[in-house]
Design an enzyme around this catalytic site. Structure first.
Site, PDB file in Angstrom:
ATOM      1  N   GLU A   1      -4.660   8.059  -3.050  1.00 16.49           N
ATOM      2  CA  GLU A   1      -5.044   6.669  -2.818  1.00 16.49           C
ATOM      3  C   GLU A   1      -5.459   5.019  -3.557  1.00 16.49           C
ATOM      4  O   GLU A   1      -4.905   4.511  -3.895  1.00 16.49           O
ATOM      5  CB  GLU A   1      -6.543   6.616  -1.503  1.00 16.49           C
ATOM      6  CG  GLU A   1      -7.141   5.192  -0.363  1.00 16.49           C
ATOM      7  CD  GLU A   1      -5.663   5.493   0.687  1.00 16.49           C
ATOM      8  OE1 GLU A   1      -4.722   5.984   0.850  1.00 16.49           O
ATOM      9  OE2 GLU A   1      -6.209   4.208   1.208  1.00 16.49           O
TER      10      GLU A   1
ATOM     11  N   HIS B   1       1.129  -1.384  -0.102  1.00 19.33           N
ATOM     12  CA  HIS B   1       0.229   0.015   0.179  1.00 19.33           C
ATOM     13  C   HIS B   1       1.136   1.661  -0.047  1.00 19.33           C
ATOM     14  O   HIS B   1       0.694   2.145  -0.824  1.00 19.33           O
ATOM     15  CB  HIS B   1      -0.733  -0.211   1.235  1.00 19.33           C
ATOM     16  CG  HIS B   1      -1.931   1.169   1.163  1.00 19.33           C
ATOM     17  ND1 HIS B   1      -3.302   1.202   1.031  1.00 19.33           N
ATOM     18  CD2 HIS B   1      -1.702   2.403   1.295  1.00 19.33           C
ATOM     19  CE1 HIS B   1      -3.602   2.494   1.421  1.00 19.33           C
ATOM     20  NE2 HIS B   1      -2.840   3.061   1.712  1.00 19.33           N
ATOM     21  N   GLU B   2       1.657   1.272   0.866  1.00 19.61           N
ATOM     22  CA  GLU B   2       3.030   2.429   0.811  1.00 19.61           C
ATOM     23  C   GLU B   2       3.610   2.377  -0.435  1.00 19.61           C
ATOM     24  O   GLU B   2       3.513   3.985  -0.877  1.00 19.61           O
ATOM     25  CB  GLU B   2       3.358   2.745   2.445  1.00 19.61           C
ATOM     26  CG  GLU B   2       2.524   2.511   3.746  1.00 19.61           C
ATOM     27  CD  GLU B   2       1.249   3.608   3.679  1.00 19.61           C
ATOM     28  OE1 GLU B   2       1.481   4.773   3.329  1.00 19.61           O
ATOM     29  OE2 GLU B   2       0.632   3.126   4.105  1.00 19.61           O
TER      30      GLU B   2
ATOM     31  N   HIS C   1       2.091   4.404  -2.225  1.00 19.74           N
ATOM     32  CA  HIS C   1       1.885   6.034  -2.798  1.00 19.74           C
ATOM     33  C   HIS C   1       3.338   6.229  -3.249  1.00 19.74           C
ATOM     34  O   HIS C   1       3.504   7.530  -3.260  1.00 19.74           O
ATOM     35  CB  HIS C   1       1.559   6.507  -1.186  1.00 19.74           C
ATOM     36  CG  HIS C   1       0.009   6.706  -0.769  1.00 19.74           C
ATOM     37  ND1 HIS C   1      -0.959   6.988  -1.032  1.00 19.74           N
ATOM     38  CD2 HIS C   1      -0.357   5.593   0.157  1.00 19.74           C
ATOM     39  CE1 HIS C   1      -1.929   7.130  -0.170  1.00 19.74           C
ATOM     40  NE2 HIS C   1      -1.240   6.009   0.598  1.00 19.74           N
TER      41      HIS C   1
HETATM   42 ZN    ZN Z   1      -2.907   5.281   1.689  1.00 20.64          ZN
END
Ligand code: ZN
Length: 502
Positions: A297, A267-268, A271
């Site tokens: 996101e 997830h990170e 980003h």
């Molecule tokens: Zn996030």
């Protein structure tokens, strides 16, 4: 250099000096969340406060404001990329100058205090202790919205801080489509959850933290994270921060469950790939900055869900995972896929699966909007929360700790933030579908570990534009469609069909 170009160059210089200060703040905050010794916390808080005040001073400096106004007045003479930077800077400056400095101070002090109260209220399961503070936060946010623009609904004004150009009415339509489509899917996973499948435990076992550290680095690296300009460290609540040329991601590990750290890392990394893909020549300006919270996101969710939970991804990753962790010997690809796509209604948003997650967000959107427009009183929150959980997800928390007290966003003053999570899911599915429509099915490339094909498409369609377009326009240009929940619903439908087939 023409007079217009000179004025624009002065703007860029001023914005970059502000960015330098913001980067220094990010570094202090990163340090605070990762390695700062407890005894140093007090002085650190002071340092952050001093630096934040210096940054605020620069952003509200009369000479800077005049420069922005002058450039905005001659925007017809600017070239298109200069005009973007002036348009977006002017938008932020105009919002900020509507707020009385006294209100700004009061607001940030209130948020810090309410966050502190929330920590103990949550620990003690004591909603009554938080309620008056929440009331003050709601009231202050209403005052902020009215000061910025009293002609528009207060919620819309707050929402725009996170998703510029978005309104509650367009979110309503989008979330209505999403909710109607999700309800039958949730019914199906509820039936499925009653007979828990065997594979759900495939990524549980013994996973030494050191081996996980190496493995998570390897995964981030393969996805395209540039470790020459970034780091992966550990924090209680994973986050990504940018310190100039240096993008830092954090994760956390559970020695009994590989998913816990791995999906936070993916997830990170999503980003971070966005941050690392912004136009380096435009650093410090709106064109070199992320478009919105929802777009940000979408990048993390796309890598986490569309890629990270797919059969193709695990076809590539499983051999390396087996090499890193003896505990995975004998675990089949099918079982691992069940483990990473396990789904069922639950109480806690951050632990929710890909399918039910969106309902947790719609519930929060309903509630925060009613709090702001005054149709819902703070005192009624715990009850309304339970009713909506029962209605949307068929489960009800026994305590407020597992209900209305679970998130820091409202006490922290972030009202209008929650929708960006669901928007991220909606955009991610649209983008993945559009990428496949343009470059062809991605399964073979992902299974071969060739992530650059997809990353290159995202760089081209999303990353390089920064704030050139507002979110809805950017998604429409990249996918050929205005925001729609259909691709997300189709994606989730395929996930459920897979679970049902096992
Ligand atoms: Zn996030």
């Amino acid at each position: 250099m023409s007079r217009v170009d000179q004025a624009y160059a002065r703007l860029v210089e001023a914005l970059r000096a502000q960015t330098d200060l913001a980067d220094a703040l990010h570094l202090l905050e990163w340090d605070q969340e990762t390695v700062l010794p407890a005894g140093a916390a007090e002085r650190r808080a002071r340092q952050i406060g001093t630096l934040a005040a210096a940054l605020h001073e620069r952003r509200t400096d009369p000479a800077f404001l005049t420069l922005v106004d002058e450039l905005a007045a001659i925007s017809a003479e600017l070239d298109p990329s200069q005009a973007v930077d002036v348009r977006e800077t002017k938008w932020h400056v105009d919002r900020a100058r509507c707020l009385d400095p006294e209100l700004v101070r009061e607001r940030s002090t209130l948020h810090a205090q309410a966050r502190g109260i929330w920590v103990t209220a949550r620990r003690d399961n004591d909603f009554a202790a938080l309620a008056p503070w929440l009331g003050r936060v709601i009231d202050t946010e209403r005052r902020v919205a009215t000061a910025i623009d009293q002609r528009r609904p207060a919620y819309d004004v707050l929402l725009e801080e996170f998703e510029p150009g978005m309104s509650a009415a367009s979110l309503d339509a989008l979330f209505q489509e999403l909710r109607t489509g999700l309800q039958p899917l949730v019914d199906r996973i509820q039936r499925k959850a009653n007979r828990r499948h065997r594979g759900a435990e495939a990524l549980c076992g013994a996973f030494p933290v050191n081996a996980q550290r190496r493995f998570n680095k390897l995964v981030a690296d393969r996805l395209g994270f540039d470790f020459n300009k970034g780091r992966l460290d550990e924090a209680a609540h994973p986050f990504t921060t940018t310190v100039g040329d240096d993008v830092r991601i954090t994760t956390r590990y559970d020695r009994r469950d590989l998913r816990y750290g791995l999906y936070a890392t993916i997830h990170e990394t999503g980003h971070a790939l966005y941050e690392q893909g912004l136009d380096p020549g435009a650093w410090g300006t709106p064109r070199g900055s992320a478009c919105s919270f929802g777009i940000h996101e979408s990048q993390s969710r796309l890598w986490e869900n569309q890629v990270g939970r797919s059969e193709a991804f695990w076809t590539h990753l499983l051999p390396a995972a087996r090499k890193a962790f003896p505990a995975l010997a004998g675990r089949s690809l099918g079982d691992v896929l069940l483990a990473v796509n396990d789904a069922g209604p639950s109480l806690i948003r951050t632990e929710a699966d890909e399918i039910t997650y969106n309902l947790h967000i719609i519930l929060r959107f309903d509630i925060e909007r009613s709090l702001i427009d005054g149709s819902l009183e703070v005192a009624a929150l715990p009850q309304v929360w339970r009713e909506k959980m029962r209605h949307y997800l068929g489960v009800e928390p026994e305590t407020d700790r597992d209900g209305v007290l679970q998130d820091v966003h409202w006490p922290g003053g972030s009202i209008g933030y929650f929708p960006s999570y669901a928007l991220g899911n909606v955009y991610a599915a649209q983008l993945f579908k559009a990428a496949e429509a343009e470059i062809g099915p991605l399964d073979a490339a992902l299974a071969a570990g060739e992530f650059t094909v997809l990353l290159g498409w995202l760089r081209q369609r999303i990353h390089r534009f920064g704030q050139t377009y507002r979110p809805v326009e950017l998604i429409t240009l990249a996918t050929g469609e205005t925001p729609t929940a259909r691709p997300l619903l189709d994606h989730l439908e395929r996930r459920i069909a897979f679970l049902e087939s096992t």
